[in-house]
Scaffold this motif. Structure first.
Motif, short mmCIF file in Angstrom:
data_model
loop_
_atom_site.label_atom_id
_atom_site.label_comp_id
_atom_site.label_asym_id
_atom_site.label_seq_id
_atom_site.Cartn_x
_atom_site.Cartn_y
_atom_site.Cartn_z
N ILE A 1 91.53 43.43 13.80
CA ILE A 1 91.37 44.83 14.22
C ILE A 1 92.44 45.69 13.55
N ALA A 2 93.68 45.27 13.62
CA ALA A 2 94.79 46.06 13.08
C ALA A 2 94.70 46.22 11.57
N GLY A 3 94.15 45.23 10.89
CA GLY A 3 94.10 45.27 9.43
C GLY A 3 92.84 45.85 8.84
N ALA A 4 91.89 46.21 9.68
CA ALA A 4 90.59 46.68 9.17
C ALA A 4 90.69 48.11 8.66
N ASP A 5 90.20 48.31 7.46
CA ASP A 5 90.04 49.66 6.90
C ASP A 5 88.58 50.11 6.99
N PHE A 6 87.68 49.14 7.04
CA PHE A 6 86.24 49.42 7.08
C PHE A 6 85.57 48.40 7.99
N GLY A 7 84.39 48.75 8.44
CA GLY A 7 83.61 47.83 9.25
C GLY A 7 82.14 48.18 9.14
N ALA A 8 81.31 47.31 9.68
CA ALA A 8 79.87 47.56 9.76
C ALA A 8 79.55 47.88 11.22
N LEU A 9 79.11 49.09 11.46
CA LEU A 9 78.81 49.57 12.81
C LEU A 9 77.32 49.43 13.07
N ALA A 10 76.99 48.68 14.13
CA ALA A 10 75.59 48.49 14.52
C ALA A 10 75.30 49.31 15.76
N ARG B 1 78.10 51.40 7.27
CA ARG B 1 79.48 51.09 6.89
C ARG B 1 80.32 52.29 7.31
N VAL B 2 81.43 52.03 8.04
CA VAL B 2 82.29 53.10 8.52
C VAL B 2 83.74 52.76 8.25
N GLY B 3 84.55 53.80 8.14
CA GLY B 3 85.99 53.61 8.06
C GLY B 3 86.53 53.23 9.43
N ILE B 4 87.63 52.50 9.43
CA ILE B 4 88.25 52.05 10.68
C ILE B 4 89.76 52.32 10.60
N ALA B 5 90.32 52.70 11.71
CA ALA B 5 91.76 52.75 11.93
C ALA B 5 91.95 52.36 13.40
N THR B 6 93.16 52.49 13.90
CA THR B 6 93.39 52.19 15.31
C THR B 6 94.17 53.32 15.96
N SER B 7 93.98 53.45 17.27
CA SER B 7 94.80 54.37 18.05
C SER B 7 96.14 53.68 18.30
N ALA B 8 97.07 54.37 18.91
CA ALA B 8 98.40 53.81 19.16
C ALA B 8 98.33 52.55 20.03
N ASP B 9 97.31 52.44 20.89
CA ASP B 9 97.19 51.26 21.74
C ASP B 9 96.40 50.13 21.08
N GLY B 10 96.02 50.30 19.82
CA GLY B 10 95.31 49.25 19.09
C GLY B 10 93.80 49.30 19.19
N VAL C 1 83.35 60.10 12.33
CA VAL C 1 81.92 60.26 12.06
C VAL C 1 81.54 61.72 11.90
N SER C 2 80.45 61.94 11.21
CA SER C 2 79.89 63.28 11.03
C SER C 2 78.64 63.44 11.88
N ASP C 3 78.44 64.65 12.38
CA ASP C 3 77.20 64.93 13.12
C ASP C 3 75.96 64.76 12.24
N LEU C 4 76.15 64.77 10.93
CA LEU C 4 75.01 64.61 10.02
C LEU C 4 74.51 63.16 9.94
N SER C 5 75.31 62.21 10.42
CA SER C 5 74.93 60.80 10.28
C SER C 5 74.06 60.33 11.44
N ALA D 1 96.40 62.17 12.60
CA ALA D 1 97.60 61.76 11.85
C ALA D 1 97.53 60.27 11.50
N ARG D 2 97.13 59.45 12.45
CA ARG D 2 97.02 58.00 12.19
C ARG D 2 95.93 57.73 11.15
N TRP D 3 94.80 58.46 11.26
CA TRP D 3 93.70 58.26 10.33
C TRP D 3 94.12 58.60 8.90
#
Length: 162
Positions: free
Chosen positions: A23-32, A45-54, A60-64, A115-117
């Motif tokens: 989870i902590a190391g993911a930059d991308f993932g496949a969202l189902a 395929r989506v970008g991934i980051a984490t909140s401060a709690d992990g 995401v865009s409203d267009l997707s 900021a984290r993103w």
């Protein structure tokens, strides 16, 4: 006839640590998600980051289609873990997270996530502030960890925090 033995190993601290690292190391993932019109599975395929709690987060865009799907049915799954540069891709660890998605409203939490993103995805500066873009918290409810050949685990939400 006896039942076949479970392919799942008992969840241990090594499995928990590996899942958290994925989870902590993911930059991308496949969202189902569930397609809101057809009811069929849909994967993006989506970008991934984490909140401060992990907690995993995506932007995401409203267009997707997946944004519309998450608004209609917030239960989803995200696959994390990239194959390494060598060897059979199926021998590399991967994590299927069952999640409940929550759109983050503009405000303090949004600003912190922004900021984290951008620290993780600096090219997103081009679009992160567009009005149709939103952060989504992907709160885990459980997971299936494949830690490599013969290393399968079922994890709870509590296994993923810590």
């Amino acid at each position: 006839m006896a039942d076949a033995p479970s392919p799942l190993r008992p969840t241990d601290d090594d499995a928990r640590a590996l899942a958290r690292a994925l989870i902590a190391g993911a930059d991308f993932g496949a969202l189902a998600v569930v397609h809101p019109d057809t009811g069929l599975p849909h994967v993006s395929r989506v970008g991934i980051a984490t909140s401060a709690d992990g907690t995993p987060v995506t932007l995401v865009s409203d267009l997707s289609l997946h944004t519309r799907a998450l608004r209609a049915a917030p239960r989803a799954c995200v696959l994390l873990g990239e194959p390494g540069p060598r060897g059979d891709p199926l021998t590399h660890p991967r994590l299927s997270l069952d999640v409940t998605a929550g759109i983050v409203a503009r405000g303090a939490e949004h600003d912190t996530l922004r900021a984290r993103w951008l620290a993780r995805h600096p090219k997103a500066t081009l679009y992160v502030d567009f009005g149709d873009f939103h952060f989504v918290r992907l709160v885990p409810t459980g997971a299936a960890l494949n830690g490599g050949f013969g290393r399968a685990y079922a994890l709870t939400a509590a296994d993923l925090t810590g």
